[in-house]
Design a protein around this motif. Structure first.
Motif, mmCIF file in Angstrom:
data_model
loop_
_atom_site.group_PDB
_atom_site.id
_atom_site.type_symbol
_atom_site.label_atom_id
_atom_site.label_comp_id
_atom_site.label_asym_id
_atom_site.label_seq_id
_atom_site.Cartn_x
_atom_site.Cartn_y
_atom_site.Cartn_z
ATOM 1 N N ASN A 113 5.388 -0.486 -33.686
ATOM 2 C CA ASN A 113 6.614 -0.533 -34.435
ATOM 3 C C ASN A 113 7.165 -2.210 -34.540
ATOM 4 O OD1 ASN A 113 8.136 -1.096 -32.104
ATOM 5 N ND2 ASN A 113 8.037 0.991 -31.833
ATOM 6 N N ALA A 114 8.141 -2.345 -35.290
ATOM 7 C CA ALA A 114 8.585 -3.688 -35.216
ATOM 8 C C ALA A 114 10.085 -3.366 -34.588
ATOM 9 C CB ALA A 114 8.736 -4.253 -36.611
ATOM 10 N N ALA A 115 10.538 -4.319 -33.788
ATOM 11 C CA ALA A 115 11.574 -3.984 -32.958
ATOM 12 C C ALA A 115 12.637 -5.348 -32.629
ATOM 13 C CB ALA A 115 11.247 -3.285 -31.408
ATOM 14 N N GLY A 116 13.739 -5.084 -32.536
ATOM 15 C CA GLY A 116 14.462 -6.194 -32.107
ATOM 16 C C GLY A 116 14.606 -6.351 -30.694
ATOM 17 N N GLN A 192 21.051 0.469 -41.021
ATOM 18 C CA GLN A 192 21.825 -0.964 -41.034
ATOM 19 C C GLN A 192 21.214 -1.308 -39.370
ATOM 20 O OE1 GLN A 192 22.956 2.017 -40.444
ATOM 21 N NE2 GLN A 192 24.423 2.131 -38.430
ATOM 22 N N TYR A 193 21.027 -2.677 -39.358
ATOM 23 C CA TYR A 193 20.976 -3.240 -38.184
ATOM 24 C C TYR A 193 22.086 -2.967 -36.977
ATOM 25 C CZ TYR A 193 16.570 -5.273 -40.086
ATOM 26 O OH TYR A 193 15.316 -5.571 -40.672
ATOM 27 N N GLU A 194 21.814 -3.206 -35.773
ATOM 28 C CA GLU A 194 23.048 -2.708 -35.046
ATOM 29 C C GLU A 194 24.113 -3.690 -34.840
ATOM 30 O OE1 GLU A 194 19.828 -3.127 -34.106
ATOM 31 O OE2 GLU A 194 19.147 -1.216 -34.531
ATOM 32 N N THR A 195 25.199 -3.346 -34.294
ATOM 33 C CA THR A 195 26.442 -4.490 -34.290
ATOM 34 C C THR A 195 25.969 -4.997 -32.751
ATOM 35 O OG1 THR A 195 27.547 -2.940 -33.093
ATOM 36 C CG2 THR A 195 28.123 -2.966 -35.452
ATOM 37 N N ALA A 209 14.329 -3.087 -26.163
ATOM 38 C CA ALA A 209 13.905 -3.504 -27.388
ATOM 39 C C ALA A 209 14.588 -2.223 -28.207
ATOM 40 C CB ALA A 209 12.447 -3.456 -27.665
ATOM 41 N N VAL A 210 15.128 -2.321 -29.568
ATOM 42 C CA VAL A 210 15.630 -1.230 -30.366
ATOM 43 C C VAL A 210 14.794 -1.319 -31.772
ATOM 44 C CG1 VAL A 210 17.811 -1.435 -29.503
ATOM 45 C CG2 VAL A 210 17.322 -2.889 -31.332
ATOM 46 N N GLY A 211 14.629 -0.373 -32.165
ATOM 47 C CA GLY A 211 14.355 0.084 -33.509
ATOM 48 C C GLY A 211 14.574 1.302 -34.039
ATOM 49 N N MET A 212 14.072 1.784 -35.309
ATOM 50 C CA MET A 212 14.729 2.870 -36.170
ATOM 51 C C MET A 212 13.324 3.877 -36.231
ATOM 52 S SD MET A 212 16.530 0.693 -39.142
ATOM 53 C CE MET A 212 17.266 -0.670 -38.660
ATOM 54 N N SER A 213 12.502 3.990 -35.298
ATOM 55 C CA SER A 213 11.271 4.971 -35.373
ATOM 56 C C SER A 213 10.837 5.456 -33.772
ATOM 57 C CB SER A 213 10.271 4.312 -36.167
ATOM 58 O OG SER A 213 9.828 3.193 -35.358
ATOM 59 N N ILE A 234 8.108 -7.734 -31.103
ATOM 60 C CA ILE A 234 9.385 -8.038 -31.287
ATOM 61 C C ILE A 234 9.408 -9.013 -32.358
ATOM 62 C CG2 ILE A 234 11.513 -9.163 -30.069
ATOM 63 C CD1 ILE A 234 10.421 -6.587 -28.677
ATOM 64 N N THR A 235 10.354 -8.585 -33.268
ATOM 65 C CA THR A 235 10.222 -9.285 -34.702
ATOM 66 C C THR A 235 11.294 -10.216 -34.696
ATOM 67 O OG1 THR A 235 11.249 -7.480 -35.741
ATOM 68 C CG2 THR A 235 8.692 -7.873 -36.157
ATOM 69 N N ASN A 236 12.166 -9.972 -33.915
ATOM 70 C CA ASN A 236 13.666 -10.810 -34.070
ATOM 71 C C ASN A 236 14.433 -10.312 -32.605
ATOM 72 O OD1 ASN A 236 13.731 -8.239 -35.613
ATOM 73 N ND2 ASN A 236 15.943 -8.309 -34.853
ATOM 74 N N MET A 237 15.434 -11.408 -32.381
ATOM 75 C CA MET A 237 16.197 -10.885 -31.241
ATOM 76 C C MET A 237 17.229 -9.977 -31.746
ATOM 77 S SD MET A 237 14.555 -11.939 -28.883
ATOM 78 C CE MET A 237 15.909 -11.647 -27.581
ATOM 79 N N ALA A 238 17.817 -9.111 -31.156
ATOM 80 C CA ALA A 238 18.764 -8.027 -31.652
ATOM 81 C C ALA A 238 20.139 -8.506 -32.012
ATOM 82 C CB ALA A 238 18.741 -7.020 -30.570
ATOM 83 N N ALA A 239 20.951 -8.179 -32.663
ATOM 84 C CA ALA A 239 22.113 -8.481 -33.023
ATOM 85 C C ALA A 239 23.020 -9.242 -31.938
ATOM 86 C CB ALA A 239 22.869 -7.625 -33.820
ATOM 87 N N PRO A 245 21.973 -14.626 -38.127
ATOM 88 C CA PRO A 245 21.973 -12.966 -38.890
ATOM 89 C C PRO A 245 20.629 -12.480 -38.822
ATOM 90 C CG PRO A 245 22.349 -14.949 -40.501
ATOM 91 C CD PRO A 245 22.234 -15.482 -39.150
ATOM 92 N N LEU A 246 20.726 -11.112 -38.952
ATOM 93 C CA LEU A 246 19.365 -10.279 -39.024
ATOM 94 C C LEU A 246 19.063 -10.030 -40.190
ATOM 95 C CD1 LEU A 246 20.144 -10.073 -36.060
ATOM 96 C CD2 LEU A 246 19.204 -7.600 -36.206
ATOM 97 N N SER A 247 17.776 -10.261 -40.768
ATOM 98 C CA SER A 247 17.356 -9.590 -42.025
ATOM 99 C C SER A 247 15.913 -9.130 -42.002
ATOM 100 C CB SER A 247 17.334 -11.075 -42.940
ATOM 101 O OG SER A 247 16.089 -11.904 -42.516
ATOM 102 N N GLU A 250 13.190 -11.667 -41.789
ATOM 103 C CA GLU A 250 12.787 -12.362 -40.712
ATOM 104 C C GLU A 250 11.765 -11.318 -39.965
ATOM 105 O OE1 GLU A 250 15.638 -12.498 -37.509
ATOM 106 O OE2 GLU A 250 14.495 -13.882 -36.347
ATOM 107 N N VAL A 251 12.141 -10.213 -40.220
ATOM 108 C CA VAL A 251 11.162 -9.109 -39.386
ATOM 109 C C VAL A 251 9.697 -9.125 -39.960
ATOM 110 C CG1 VAL A 251 10.960 -6.528 -39.191
ATOM 111 C CG2 VAL A 251 13.214 -7.700 -38.795
ATOM 112 N N GLN A 252 9.760 -9.225 -41.406
ATOM 113 C CA GLN A 252 8.429 -9.451 -41.812
ATOM 114 C C GLN A 252 7.740 -10.568 -41.823
ATOM 115 O OE1 GLN A 252 8.284 -6.167 -43.609
ATOM 116 N NE2 GLN A 252 6.090 -6.812 -43.395
HETATM 117 N N1 HPA Z 1 17.051 -3.415 -34.917
HETATM 118 C C1 HPA Z 1 16.521 -2.191 -35.323
HETATM 119 N N2 HPA Z 1 15.266 -2.040 -35.973
HETATM 120 C C2 HPA Z 1 14.431 -3.259 -36.073
HETATM 121 C C3 HPA Z 1 14.980 -4.449 -35.605
HETATM 122 C C4 HPA Z 1 16.301 -4.576 -35.086
HETATM 123 O O1 HPA Z 1 16.862 -5.586 -34.560
HETATM 124 N N3 HPA Z 1 13.870 -5.298 -35.740
HETATM 125 C C5 HPA Z 1 13.128 -4.571 -36.480
HETATM 126 N N4 HPA Z 1 13.234 -3.435 -36.443
#
Ligand code: HPA
Length: 282
Positions: A113-116, A192-195, A209-213, A234-239, A245-247, A250-252
Motif C-alpha cells: 500500500n501507499a501510506a502516510g 479524506q486525508y487525516e487532520t 504509518a496510516v492509510g485507507m486499506s 511511505i509516499t508522504n509525511m502524514a498531516a 498540504p497533502l495531495s 504527491e502520493v502518486q
Molecule cells: N493518509 C492516508 N492514506 C494515505 C496517505 C495518508 O497520509 N498517504 C497515502 N495514503
C-alpha cells in the motif's frame, strides 16, 4: 448459508468457469505498484467486471483485474486495483477478493500500500514492513453470522503478520541493500486525508504509518488461516508532520519515483516468502 458467503461462492464459481490456475501467493498491489503486473509471466487475466457479483474499484488509476501468472516460477494471483471501504461498499465486499484468492488456492497474502508517515523518523520514499496493525473506525469484516467453513468465530490476531515471513523479508531487503523500516500500520476509512489531530492520536496509539486499506484485508485473511505479510510505501509525511498540504498527486509522484525499487523488493520477497512457506509445510 449467510449472504456474504453465498456471494463469495458465486464469485468463486464464476472465476473457476474461466480460469483453473492455482496460485500459491496472493499479491495486492497498492498505489505505485499498479504496473507491477508487467513483470509477471502472465498466464491469464480476469477483469473484475467479468466476475458475477464482484465489487468494482471506482478510484482513478486503480485498474480492476486479477492477473494470474508466475514470478520467479512461483504461481501467483495479483490484484491490480483493490476495493476500498471509502468507495461505499459494505466491508464484506471490500474483503471478498481476498477471500476469493484464498479459495483459489493462495496460502499467503502479500499486501502492499501507499501510506502516510506518522513516525517522524520516516521520510517519503521509505518502505515499511508491517509488524502489526490498528483498525480505527473501520468495521470488522467478520461482523455478522460466522461462516465456519471460512474460519472461527473469534479469531486470534496476535501473530497476524507472520513473524517468519517478516524475518525473511528483512533478510531479503538486507541482501538487496534496500533500507526497510518496520512498524505499525493504522487504517482509517478515508477518503479524506487525516487532520493533524487525528495523526497525533494515531501516533499516541502507536502507529508509524496510516492509510485507507490493508488492515481489514489482513483480518479476513487471518480468519481464513492465510500467512500474511505487508509492505507500505511511505509516499508522504502524514498531516501536520510538515507544513506541506497533502495531495493525491504527491502520493502518486513518490510512489512512481520509488516504484522500481519497490518492485525489486517485492519480487525478491515473494520468492523468499514462497520458500519459507514450502519449508514450513515440509
Ligand atoms: N493518509 C492516508 N492514506 C494515505 C496517505 C495518508 O497520509 N498517504 C497515502 N495514503
Amino acid at each position: 448459508m449467510n449472504q456474504a458467503y453465498e456471494k463469495l461462492l458465486n464469485c468463486y464459481e464464476s472465476c473457476r468457469k474461466r480460469i483453473d490456475f492455482v496460485p500459491k501467493i496472493a499479491l495486492v498491489l497498492g498505489s505505485g505498484l499498479g504496473d507491477y503486473a508487467e513483470g509477471i509471466r502472465v498466464e491469464a487475466v480476469l477483469d473484475y467486471q467479468d466476475i458475477e457479483g464482484f465489487p468494482r474499484s471506482t478510484v482513478e488509476g486503480h485498474q480492476g483485474r486479477f492477473v494470474f501468472g508466475y514470478v520467479k516460477e512461483i504461481p501467483l494471483v495479483c490484484m491490480q486495483g483493490r476495493v476500498h471501504y471509502y468507495e461505499g461498499y459494505p466491508i464484506s465486499d471490500v474483503v471478498l477478493p481476498i477471500r476469493l484468492m484464498k479459495l483459489m488456492g493462495a496460502e499467503a497474502l502479500f499486501l502492499t500500500n501507499a501510506a502516510g508517515g506518522v513516525n517522524t523518523a520516516y521520510e517519503p520514499g521509505d518502505f515499511m514492513l508491517i509488524r502489526d496493525h490498528i483498525s480505527s473506525f473501520v468495521p470488522s469484516p467478520l461482523i455478522g453470522p460466522n461462516s465456519n467453513s471460512l474460519g472461527p468465530r473469534f479469531c486470534d490476531m496476535s501473530d497476524t503478520y507472520d513473524a517468519r515471513l517478516r524475518q525473511v523479508i528483512k533478510e531479503t531487503a538486507g541482501r538487496l541493500e534496500i533500507p526497510l523500516k518496520e512498524g505499525v500500520y493504522l487504517q482509517f476509512t478515508g477518503p479524506q486525508y487525516e487532520t493533524p489531530a487525528e495523526i497525533r492520536m494515531a501516533r499516541g496509539l502507536g502507529a508509524d504509518a496510516v492509510g485507507m486499506s490493508t488492515a481489514c484485508e489482513a483480518v479476513a485473511a487471518n480468519h481464513m488461516g492465510m500467512h500474511i505479510c505487508g509492505i507500505s510505501c511511505i509516499t508522504n509525511m502524514a498531516a501536520g508532520v510538515t507544513e506541506n498540504p497533502l495531495s493525491h498527486e504527491e502520493v502518486q509522484e513518490t510512489a512512481d519515483r520509488v516504484a522500481p525499487l519497490f518492485k525489486h523488493l517485492v519480487t525478491e520477497s515473494i520468492a523468499a516468502v514462497a520458500q519459507a512457506i514450502s519449508e514450513e509445510e515440509g
